[in-house]
Design a protein around this motif. Structure first.
Motif, PDB file in Angstrom:
ATOM      1  N   SER A  12       0.813  -1.214   0.000  1.00 50.44           N
ATOM      2  CA  SER A  12       0.000   0.000   0.000  1.00 50.44           C
ATOM      3  C   SER A  12       0.842   1.258   0.000  1.00 50.44           C
ATOM      4  O   SER A  12       1.990   1.260   0.459  1.00 50.44           O
ATOM      5  N   ASN A  13       0.271   2.337  -0.501  1.00 49.46           N
ATOM      6  CA  ASN A  13       0.816   3.666  -0.278  1.00 49.46           C
ATOM      7  C   ASN A  13       0.500   4.067   1.160  1.00 49.46           C
ATOM      8  O   ASN A  13      -0.408   3.506   1.787  1.00 49.46           O
ATOM      9  N   LEU A  14       1.238   5.037   1.694  1.00 49.70           N
ATOM     10  CA  LEU A  14       1.016   5.518   3.054  1.00 49.70           C
ATOM     11  C   LEU A  14       0.853   7.031   3.043  1.00 49.70           C
ATOM     12  O   LEU A  14       1.531   7.725   2.285  1.00 49.70           O
ATOM     13  N   VAL A  15      -0.038   7.523   3.882  1.00 47.12           N
ATOM     14  CA  VAL A  15      -0.238   8.964   4.018  1.00 47.12           C
ATOM     15  C   VAL A  15       0.745   9.478   5.062  1.00 47.12           C
ATOM     16  O   VAL A  15       0.792   8.980   6.190  1.00 47.12           O
ATOM     17  N   TRP A  16       1.523  10.477   4.697  1.00 49.42           N
ATOM     18  CA  TRP A  16       2.627  10.937   5.530  1.00 49.42           C
ATOM     19  C   TRP A  16       2.136  11.473   6.878  1.00 49.42           C
ATOM     20  O   TRP A  16       1.314  12.386   6.955  1.00 49.42           O
ATOM     21  N   GLU A  17       2.629  10.853   7.949  1.00 50.87           N
ATOM     22  CA  GLU A  17       2.408  11.304   9.328  1.00 50.87           C
ATOM     23  C   GLU A  17       0.936  11.554   9.640  1.00 50.87           C
ATOM     24  O   GLU A  17       0.571  12.511  10.319  1.00 50.87           O
ATOM     25  N   ASN A  18       0.087  10.630   9.168  1.00 48.47           N
ATOM     26  CA  ASN A  18      -1.350  10.767   9.398  1.00 48.47           C
ATOM     27  C   ASN A  18      -1.944   9.422   9.825  1.00 48.47           C
ATOM     28  O   ASN A  18      -2.559   8.719   9.015  1.00 48.47           O
ATOM     29  N   PRO A  19      -1.766   9.054  11.090  1.00 45.46           N
ATOM     30  CA  PRO A  19      -2.251   7.748  11.551  1.00 45.46           C
ATOM     31  C   PRO A  19      -3.744   7.530  11.330  1.00 45.46           C
ATOM     32  O   PRO A  19      -4.165   6.432  10.927  1.00 45.46           O
ATOM     33  N   PHE A  50       7.961   6.295   6.777  1.00 46.44           N
ATOM     34  CA  PHE A  50       9.247   6.198   7.475  1.00 46.44           C
ATOM     35  C   PHE A  50       9.731   7.592   7.878  1.00 46.44           C
ATOM     36  O   PHE A  50      10.579   8.203   7.236  1.00 46.44           O
ATOM     37  N   THR A  51       9.175   8.085   8.979  1.00 44.77           N
ATOM     38  CA  THR A  51       9.471   9.436   9.433  1.00 44.77           C
ATOM     39  C   THR A  51      10.432   9.436  10.615  1.00 44.77           C
ATOM     40  O   THR A  51      10.415   8.523  11.436  1.00 44.77           O
ATOM     41  N   MET A  52      11.249  10.479  10.683  1.00 44.97           N
ATOM     42  CA  MET A  52      12.110  10.692  11.843  1.00 44.97           C
ATOM     43  C   MET A  52      11.477  11.691  12.821  1.00 44.97           C
ATOM     44  O   MET A  52      12.067  12.024  13.835  1.00 44.97           O
ATOM     45  N   ASN A  53      10.267  12.161  12.510  1.00 46.18           N
ATOM     46  CA  ASN A  53       9.526  13.056  13.408  1.00 46.18           C
ATOM     47  C   ASN A  53       8.686  12.214  14.357  1.00 46.18           C
ATOM     48  O   ASN A  53       7.448  12.275  14.354  1.00 46.18           O
ATOM     49  N   ALA A  54       9.380  11.442  15.173  1.00 47.42           N
ATOM     50  CA  ALA A  54       8.701  10.444  15.994  1.00 47.42           C
ATOM     51  C   ALA A  54       7.674  11.054  16.940  1.00 47.42           C
ATOM     52  O   ALA A  54       6.575  10.517  17.128  1.00 47.42           O
ATOM     53  N   ASP A  55       8.008  12.185  17.527  1.00 46.78           N
ATOM     54  CA  ASP A  55       7.146  12.757  18.556  1.00 46.78           C
ATOM     55  C   ASP A  55       5.769  13.135  18.018  1.00 46.78           C
ATOM     56  O   ASP A  55       4.776  13.086  18.738  1.00 46.78           O
ATOM     57  N   TYR A 164       9.330  -9.926   6.763  1.00 49.05           N
ATOM     58  CA  TYR A 164       9.861  -8.576   6.905  1.00 49.05           C
ATOM     59  C   TYR A 164       8.797  -7.571   6.480  1.00 49.05           C
ATOM     60  O   TYR A 164       8.173  -7.730   5.432  1.00 49.05           O
ATOM     61  N   VAL A 165       8.606  -6.534   7.295  1.00 52.41           N
ATOM     62  CA  VAL A 165       7.789  -5.390   6.881  1.00 52.41           C
ATOM     63  C   VAL A 165       8.751  -4.251   6.588  1.00 52.41           C
ATOM     64  O   VAL A 165       9.775  -4.103   7.260  1.00 52.41           O
ATOM     65  N   ALA A 166       8.437  -3.428   5.575  1.00 54.51           N
ATOM     66  CA  ALA A 166       9.470  -2.507   5.109  1.00 54.51           C
ATOM     67  C   ALA A 166       8.918  -1.224   4.496  1.00 54.51           C
ATOM     68  O   ALA A 166       7.774  -1.156   4.045  1.00 54.51           O
TER      69      ALA A 166
END
Length: 259
Positions: A12-19, A50-55, A164-166
């Motif tokens: 799937s595609n993923l929406v950036w930083e939008n759970p 795959f974001t580095m903006n974890a918070d 593996y998930v990636a």
């Protein structure tokens, strides 16, 4: 023990930083699975990319996504797994979560954080392998960059399936293809990889190439590249037993321990 295991791979595609939007999208995809399956596999960081903006997107084990996974797993009567960003005791983890229909949860914290992207600066590396016992199958879950390190995936537990998930980028997809097949062959195990597609906010392109291999390295799926898709593969315990007994390659492995 269940002799066959039916697994749905969701590329799937993923929406950036939008759970919330990602949960909504995956709910629709999972609802479209009309045949009974045992396990549904989602990509790495399936709630955010795959974001580095974890918070900004981190959750707890009591958060919305875990509750969502529990509810869907019970509804579909299938285990659901993928990784997401979890905050625990002040640290962030890229944590794979495996949720069973009865509500039981297994977890694995990604061991090899991806230094090229600075993942090691944001996320705490896991220290332990995991082994999931599900329907009589021994399953080893790993995450993305772990694929490059065969010692960590070495089949010392007699596992039946490694997956593996990636979020593996298109620019290095040849390594993904080659190493997935190698992990199946060297460990005499089924090997599955579920990767995302699309473009993320950092302009990295992902081309999927999700795949499933048997213990001889034979491709079992027909998943197209670059497209969102769901494919169900069937794994057979007898296939593992037949070729392990016939060839005996795992009996000749070198003995050593990680220190």
């Amino acid at each position: 023990m269940q002799n066959e295991l039916k697994i749905a791979l969701i590329q799937s595609n993923l929406v950036w930083e939008n759970p919330e939007q990602n949960r909504h999208n995956f709910s629709a995809k999972i609802a479209s699975i009309t045949h009974p399956v045992d396990i549904i596999i989602l990509p790495e960081m399936f709630t955010s990319g795959f974001t580095m903006n974890a918070d900004s997107v981190a959750e707890t084990m009591n958060g919305k996504t875990i509750s969502w996974m529990k509810n869907l797993s019970k509804e579909k009567n299938a285990a659901i797994t993928g990784s997401l960003i979890i905050k625990e005791e002040g640290s962030y983890y890229n944590r794979l979560v495996f949720v069973c229909p009865n509500g039981e949860i297994d977890t694995y914290n990604k061991r090899h954080t991806f230094t090229l992207a600075g993942e090691d600066k944001v996320y705490k590396a896991g220290q332990h392998n995991s082994l999931i016992d599900y329907k009589g199958w021994k399953i080893k879950p790993l995450v993305c960059y772990d694929l490059r390190f065969p010692v960590w995936s070495r089949n010392v537990e007699n596992y039946d399936l490694i997956f593996y998930v990636a979020n593996w980028p298109k620019v290095r997809i040849n390594a993904w293809d080659t190493l997935l097949q190698a992990r199946a062959i060297e460990n005499m195990s089924y090997c599955i990889g579920v990767n995302r597609v699309g473009l993320d906010a950092n302009n990295y392109e992902y081309s999927g190439h999700s795949a499933a291999f048997d213990v001889l390295g034979k491709r079992l799926d027909t998943i197209p590249s670059d497209k969102e898709t769901i494919e169900i593969v069937t794994l057979d315990k007898k296939h593992i037993e037949t070729y392990r007994n016939k060839l005996g390659f795992l009996n000749d492995k070198d003995d050593f321990n990680l220190v």
